[in-house]
Write an enzyme that holds these catalytic residues in place. Structure first.
Site, mmCIF file in Angstrom:
data_model
loop_
_atom_site.group_PDB
_atom_site.id
_atom_site.type_symbol
_atom_site.label_atom_id
_atom_site.label_comp_id
_atom_site.label_asym_id
_atom_site.label_seq_id
_atom_site.Cartn_x
_atom_site.Cartn_y
_atom_site.Cartn_z
ATOM 1 N N ASN A 194 -36.154 53.367 -16.812
ATOM 2 C CA ASN A 194 -36.334 54.467 -17.752
ATOM 3 C C ASN A 194 -35.726 54.019 -19.078
ATOM 4 O O ASN A 194 -34.508 53.972 -19.217
ATOM 5 C CB ASN A 194 -35.621 55.718 -17.209
ATOM 6 C CG ASN A 194 -35.652 56.878 -18.201
ATOM 7 O OD1 ASN A 194 -36.328 56.799 -19.231
ATOM 8 N ND2 ASN A 194 -34.917 57.931 -17.895
ATOM 9 N N TRP A 195 -36.590 53.683 -20.009
ATOM 10 C CA TRP A 195 -36.094 53.145 -21.290
ATOM 11 C C TRP A 195 -35.530 54.243 -22.192
ATOM 12 O O TRP A 195 -34.914 53.946 -23.213
ATOM 13 C CB TRP A 195 -37.219 52.408 -22.028
ATOM 14 C CG TRP A 195 -37.723 51.179 -21.345
ATOM 15 C CD1 TRP A 195 -37.369 50.704 -20.101
ATOM 16 C CD2 TRP A 195 -38.670 50.243 -21.874
ATOM 17 N NE1 TRP A 195 -38.042 49.543 -19.819
ATOM 18 C CE2 TRP A 195 -38.852 49.242 -20.889
ATOM 19 C CE3 TRP A 195 -39.396 50.157 -23.057
ATOM 20 C CZ2 TRP A 195 -39.733 48.163 -21.075
ATOM 21 C CZ3 TRP A 195 -40.268 49.097 -23.247
ATOM 22 C CH2 TRP A 195 -40.421 48.101 -22.262
ATOM 23 N N LYS A 196 -35.778 55.488 -21.846
ATOM 24 C CA LYS A 196 -35.318 56.625 -22.664
ATOM 25 C C LYS A 196 -35.798 56.429 -24.115
ATOM 26 O O LYS A 196 -36.883 55.898 -24.325
ATOM 27 C CB LYS A 196 -33.804 56.789 -22.546
ATOM 28 C CG LYS A 196 -33.357 56.843 -21.070
ATOM 29 C CD LYS A 196 -31.941 57.275 -20.866
ATOM 30 C CE LYS A 196 -31.619 57.296 -19.383
ATOM 31 N NZ LYS A 196 -30.293 57.805 -19.084
ATOM 32 N N HIS A 235 -35.818 64.970 -15.547
ATOM 33 C CA HIS A 235 -34.620 64.165 -15.813
ATOM 34 C C HIS A 235 -33.507 65.082 -16.327
ATOM 35 O O HIS A 235 -33.774 66.030 -17.063
ATOM 36 C CB HIS A 235 -34.935 63.064 -16.830
ATOM 37 C CG HIS A 235 -33.839 62.055 -16.909
ATOM 38 N ND1 HIS A 235 -32.674 62.282 -17.601
ATOM 39 C CD2 HIS A 235 -33.716 60.821 -16.339
ATOM 40 C CE1 HIS A 235 -31.880 61.223 -17.464
ATOM 41 N NE2 HIS A 235 -32.484 60.333 -16.706
ATOM 42 N N GLU A 287 -31.478 64.754 -18.606
ATOM 43 C CA GLU A 287 -31.425 64.852 -20.068
ATOM 44 C C GLU A 287 -32.446 65.870 -20.577
ATOM 45 O O GLU A 287 -32.228 66.525 -21.588
ATOM 46 C CB GLU A 287 -31.622 63.452 -20.688
ATOM 47 C CG GLU A 287 -30.366 62.604 -20.475
ATOM 48 C CD GLU A 287 -30.598 61.111 -20.412
ATOM 49 O OE1 GLU A 287 -31.675 60.628 -20.793
ATOM 50 O OE2 GLU A 287 -29.667 60.417 -19.951
ATOM 51 N N GLU A 303 -29.917 61.465 -9.304
ATOM 52 C CA GLU A 303 -29.120 60.930 -10.401
ATOM 53 C C GLU A 303 -27.972 61.890 -10.713
ATOM 54 O O GLU A 303 -28.184 62.890 -11.417
ATOM 55 C CB GLU A 303 -29.986 60.775 -11.663
ATOM 56 C CG GLU A 303 -31.175 59.858 -11.497
ATOM 57 C CD GLU A 303 -31.634 59.284 -12.831
ATOM 58 O OE1 GLU A 303 -31.700 58.063 -12.946
ATOM 59 O OE2 GLU A 303 -31.893 60.069 -13.766
ATOM 60 N N GLY A 339 -25.181 56.668 -17.683
ATOM 61 C CA GLY A 339 -24.745 56.098 -18.951
ATOM 62 C C GLY A 339 -23.238 56.059 -19.127
ATOM 63 O O GLY A 339 -22.745 55.821 -20.222
ATOM 64 N N SER A 380 -25.919 54.468 -13.810
ATOM 65 C CA SER A 380 -25.113 53.259 -14.020
ATOM 66 C C SER A 380 -25.397 52.162 -12.983
ATOM 67 O O SER A 380 -24.486 51.436 -12.572
ATOM 68 C CB SER A 380 -23.621 53.591 -14.055
ATOM 69 O OG SER A 380 -23.334 54.417 -15.174
ATOM 70 N N GLY A 397 -31.433 53.054 -16.139
ATOM 71 C CA GLY A 397 -31.486 53.353 -17.563
ATOM 72 C C GLY A 397 -31.089 52.130 -18.370
ATOM 73 O O GLY A 397 -31.882 51.207 -18.576
ATOM 74 N N GLY A 398 -29.843 52.095 -18.815
ATOM 75 C CA GLY A 398 -29.360 51.048 -19.716
ATOM 76 C C GLY A 398 -29.718 49.627 -19.283
ATOM 77 O O GLY A 398 -30.173 48.817 -20.111
HETATM 78 P P1 13P Z 1 -28.108 54.604 -16.754
HETATM 79 O O1 13P Z 1 -28.601 53.538 -15.799
HETATM 80 O O2 13P Z 1 -28.054 54.153 -18.179
HETATM 81 O O3 13P Z 1 -26.845 55.233 -16.260
HETATM 82 O O4 13P Z 1 -29.220 55.767 -16.745
HETATM 83 C C1 13P Z 1 -29.680 56.262 -15.550
HETATM 84 C C2 13P Z 1 -30.823 57.162 -15.812
HETATM 85 O O5 13P Z 1 -30.651 58.237 -16.371
HETATM 86 C C3 13P Z 1 -32.164 56.707 -15.426
HETATM 87 O O6 13P Z 1 -33.087 57.733 -15.505
#
Ligand code: 13P
Length: 252
Positions: free
Chosen positions: A11-13, A100, A102, A170, A176, A214, A235-236
């Site tokens: 997930n590149w956000k 998600h 977020e 999640e 993050g 993470s 994510g990251g």
């Molecule tokens: P991180 O891997 O950056 O913690 O993000 C996880 C995430 O929200 C994937 O959707």
């Protein structure tokens, strides 16, 4: 029971301008291609909406699927800034993330809306990745299992099956932050999600449940070997081809 095929999803956000996004997708495709069809896992990248068409074209010859990060519940209409499931499909997507944390936090989305989005995505033939997870406060109050259970029951659309739906657990506090849920906590929640799915679906055993929060090359192996963890939503670490691939390799 048939073995569930792992899914590693990135997930590149809200990251990635044109040039770097295409380069990242191409770099991941190169890693996957070096395995010459011996991949026993599925791979998915979810870039920002602006890059979907171009990255779908970049990955057309690769095994890597492309997904959106959200969709509207309606097919079209006066909804400034939103993107429909049909538009994602048209841009080359086979998947979409819905619910998600977020989106739930930043846009006030509740499980009813998530279910409506998932229903719309299914109607367009997209596979949905439905995200669920508790906040730190909810965990500290001992509510994690209840919250996850109610988000799951509320977000799962009619007609969900192991082909068209993936669940991603999640924990919000692990996203993050560098904080990862303990292996025991992840195992407990995933077993709870599996039990929740069994109540709702006939093919619940085949549905994949991903862990996200993470996930890094250094912690992926111990998470991926858990019985009810069928992959990761990253994510990251999905923004670096080396790291994303190193996580995928723990499932090879
Ligand atoms: P991180 O891997 O950056 O913690 O993000 C996880 C995430 O929200 C994937 O959707």
């Amino acid at each position: 029971m048939e073995e569930r095929r792992p899914l590693i999803a990135g997930n590149w956000k809200m990251h990635g301008l044109h040039r770097e996004g295409v380069a990242l997708a191409a770099a991941v495709a190169e890693k996957a291609a070096s395995h010459h069809g011996h991949l026993h896992l599925d791979l998915l990248v979810c870039p920002p909406a602006t890059l979907l068409r171009e990255i779908s074209e970049t990955l057309a010859e690769s095994v890597i699927a492309v997904g959106g990060q959200d969709c509207h519940a309606l097919e079209s209409g006066a909804h400034t800034g939103d993107v429909s499931a049909a538009m994602l499909k048209d841009a080359g997507c086979s998947h979409v993330i819905v619910g998600h944390s977020e989106r739930r936090a930043d846009h006030g989305e509740n499980s009813d809306q998530v279910r409506a989005k998932a229903t719309a995505a299914h109607a367009c033939g997209l596979t949905v990745v439905i995200c669920i997870g508790e906040t730190r406060e909810q965990r500290d109050r001992g509510e994690a299992m209840d919250i996850v259970g109610s988000q799951l029951a509320g977000s799962l659309p009619d007609g969900a099956n192991a082909e068209n739906t993936v669940i991603a657990y999640e924990p919000v506090w692990a996203i993050g932050t560098g904080l990862v849920a303990t292996v025991a906590d992840v195992a407990e929640v995933h077993a709870g999600v599996r039990a929740g799915l069994a109540k709702a679906l006939s093919d619940s055993d085949a549905m994949r449940i991903l862990y996200g929060g993470s996930v890094k090359p250094g912690n992926a192996a111990e998470l991926m070997e858990l019985k009810d963890v069928d992959g990761a939503l990253v994510g990251g670490a999905s923004l670096k081809a080396e790291d994303f691939w190193a996580i995928a390799e723990t499932c090879l």
